[in-house]
Each structure stands twice: as structure tokens, then as C-alpha cells.
Design a protein around this motif. Structure first.
Motif: not given
Length: 340
Positions: A10-35
Motif C-alpha cells: 500500500k505504501i509502495l502504491l502511494v509512492l507510485k501515485g506520488l511519482a505519477m503526480g510529479a511526472a504529470n506536472k512536468v511538461p514533456g513527461v507522462s505519468g502513464g509511463v510510470i504506470a
């Protein structure tokens, strides 16, 4: 049916969500790649696909427990929690790092995408002429997007709703950056900076029982814009997940081939060695948005100077970025072995 998850998962999944959120914020990077690389892309898409007429019926009939299990809500809520935490913490840190260490941030994300391409491609065994052609089309599409010129800011609510639909694509389509698309549509600053800051300031005022913002026309306009953008994002997330769910079910290998190509093509967007080009009018004078910021027209990309120490530091960050992605993939594979 929902997976049984240990506390560490569960903690790891939250961290993955955190990584997705950060990636989505940066122009040029896709949170979908993290998933995609972290191994939960299909579960993510099919969980979103469960937000449909059946789930609405369960909600209306008050069958909340059934709704919780039907939509795989434990998974979605943990992921969303990570994204929310990221939006008000990591994304703020990213803003600072992009301002002061831009080259190293871009290098890190460039490395993450390189690592993603390697990891996804090495296990893809369905290469044939058709899938290779689809991958090449994905590469061409990804590169083409990076050369488009941004439009002017537009706060028309129908257009803002459309931006929500398009902007959320980065969560569901690996390689397509929702933030970069918003730059091209001219509304990145309005939707991901100004309106989010307005919400943050409003929540801070409400926390101390201060409702003076209700008399602030500009604040209320930005909150309205954010509300419409959010509605568009939800609509886009649900509709795209149904489309992608269908494609993954019936054309999985072809879809993966396009995604691999698209991610490869997106490397042009996150190339670390670049300088922003700002829009000028017919007389050569810089143009500014409503907040007095120069309007980005595109980026001037160049080859790095190998005699510059910063170049080698950036290369180190590329390696670190690739390592982070491969570590995430390794963690996911280890969990799969434990549950097998």
C-alpha cells in the motif's frame, strides 16, 4: 475483485501515485509511463473502466460496499492519495528545481524515459512487420508533437473543459505529456499554476475562517476555471480508460507497440540540452501573458558540450533517472513473484 495487499504494498502504491503526480506536472513527461513501467498500467486502466453505468447504479442504490469492490477502489484511492500528496508537495519542489537546476531535472526525466523504453521493449515478444510499423508511427507522432507551436491563453469555459479532457491524457497514454499538451493549447500557466495556487490560497484562508476571497472576482474566476478543468479531466479519464480498455483487450500487442513508439518519440520533448524560445510580436518585442510572464513559443535544442562539467553531471542524472525506473520495475516484479 480487489487484490490482497500488504501494508508495504500500500505504501509502495502511494509512492507510485506520488511519482505519477510529479511526472504529470512536468511538461514533456507522462505519468502513464510510470504506470506502464511499474507494472500497474493495465490494472489502472481496467479499474477506471469500471466507472460506468453499473457503478452509477450501485451508487444510486446505496450499495457502497459493492461499489467499493466493483471499482477496485482500494487501488484507485491509494494511487490518488499519492497524486494529491505530490500535487501539494513534490510538484512544488519540482517548480523550484526546474527554476534553479533545470538541466539536471530534464536529464533525470530523460533517463527515466530511456529506462522505460529499455524495460518495456526487452519483454515485448510480438514484434512483426505490422507492430514495427505501428511503433514507427508512434515515434513519428511523438516527435511531431514536440515541434508544434503553442497557442495563446484562452479561459473560455468550454475550451477549459476540453483542456481537461486532453490534459489528463498523460495519466492514461504513456508517452503523451498532458502538461506539454496544455502548453501547446496555451493554458498550462492558467490551469496548472494560477488556478492551483488560487485553490491553495483559498484553502489556507478557509482554514483560518477567512471568506474574504468570495469578494475577489479574479480568485472566483480562477476557482471556476479549476472546477471546469477538473470536470473535463474526470470526463477524459473515464472516456479514455474505456477506449484503452477495449484496445488492450482486443489489440494488446498492437497497442503496446504504439505505446513503445510514442514513448520513444517523446524523448525529443524532454531532451535536456535546450533553451526556451519566447514568443515575439511582428516588431520583435517579447509577448507576455496576463501575469507578466514571457510566453514560451518552443525550445531550441542543441548538442551538449562534452568539455563542460555540467554535461557530465547531467549524464550522471540520466543514469540515476534510468535506475529509478528500473528499480520500480524490479520492485513490482518481486511483488508479483511473492503473490504467485
Amino acid at each position: 475483485m480487489q487484490k490482497t495487499r500488504k501494508f508495504s504494498d500500500k505504501i509502495l502504491l502511494v509512492l507510485k501515485g506520488l511519482a505519477m503526480g510529479a511526472a504529470n506536472k512536468v511538461p514533456g513527461v507522462s505519468g502513464g509511463v510510470i504506470a506502464f513501467v511499474a507494472g500497474f498500467y493495465e490494472e489502472f486502466i481496467f479499474s477506471l473502466k469500471r466507472i460506468n453505468l453499473n457503478s452509477l447504479k450501485l451508487l444510486v442504490n446505496g450499495r457502497f460496499r459493492s461499489l467499493y469492490y466493483y471499482t477496485n477502489s482500494k487501488f484507485l484511492l491509494l494511487l490518488i492519495l499519492g497524486m494529491v500528496i505530490s500535487y501539494f508537495s513534490v510538484s512544488k519542489l519540482l517548480d523550484y528545481l526546474l527554476e534553479h537546476y533545470e538541466l539536471y531535472v530534464w536529464a533525470s526525466f530523460f533517463g527515466m524515459i530511456l529506462g522505460s523504453i529499455y524495460y518495456i521493449s526487452k519483454d515485448f515478444e510480438a514484434w512483426n512487420k505490422k507492430n514495427l510499423a505501428l511503433a514507427i508511427l508512434g515515434v513519428i507522432a511523438g516527435i511531431s508533437i514536440s515541434w508544434l507551436e503553442p497557442a495563446a491563453e484562452n479561459d473560455n469555459l468550454w475550451f477549459v473543459f476540453f483542456c481537461g479532457i486532453i490534459g489528463v491524457s498523460g495519466m492514461t497514454l504513456p508517452g503523451l505529456s498532458g502538461s506539454f499538451i496544455l502548453i501547446l493549447l496555451g493554458n498550462y500557466v492558467l490551469l496548472l499554476v494560477d488556478s492551483v495556487n488560487a485553490l491553495y490560497d483559498t484553502l489556507a484562508q478557509v482554514a483560518v475562517w477567512d471568506f474574504s476571497f468570495l469578494e475577489n472576482e479574479e480568485r472566483m474566476r480562477l476557482l471556476q476555471v479549476l472546477l471546469v478543468f477538473t470536470a473535463g479531466s474526470v470526463a477524459g479519464l473515464v472516456s479514455l480508460s474505456h477506449l484503452l480498455g477495449y484496445l488492450l483487450k482486443h489489440y494488446k500487442n498492437a497497442t503496446f507497440a504504439v505505446i513503445i513508439g510514442f514513448i520513444t518519440g517523446s524523448l525529443g520533448v524532454v531532451w535536456p540540452w535546450k533553451e526556451a524560445e519566447f514568443r515575439k510580436d511582428s516588431e520583435g518585442v517579447f509577448m507576455f501573458d496576463k501575469n507578466g510572464n514571457k510566453i514560451i513559443d518552443n525550445y531550441d535544442r542543441y548538442l551538449p558540450d562534452v568539455s563542460d562539467t555540467q554535461t557530465w553531471i547531467a549524464i550522471l542524472f540520466i543514469i540515476v533517472g534510468a535506475g529509478i525506473v528500473l528499480w520500480l520495475a524490479w520492485m513490482e516484479n518481486r511483488n508479483k513473484v511473492e503473490y504467485a
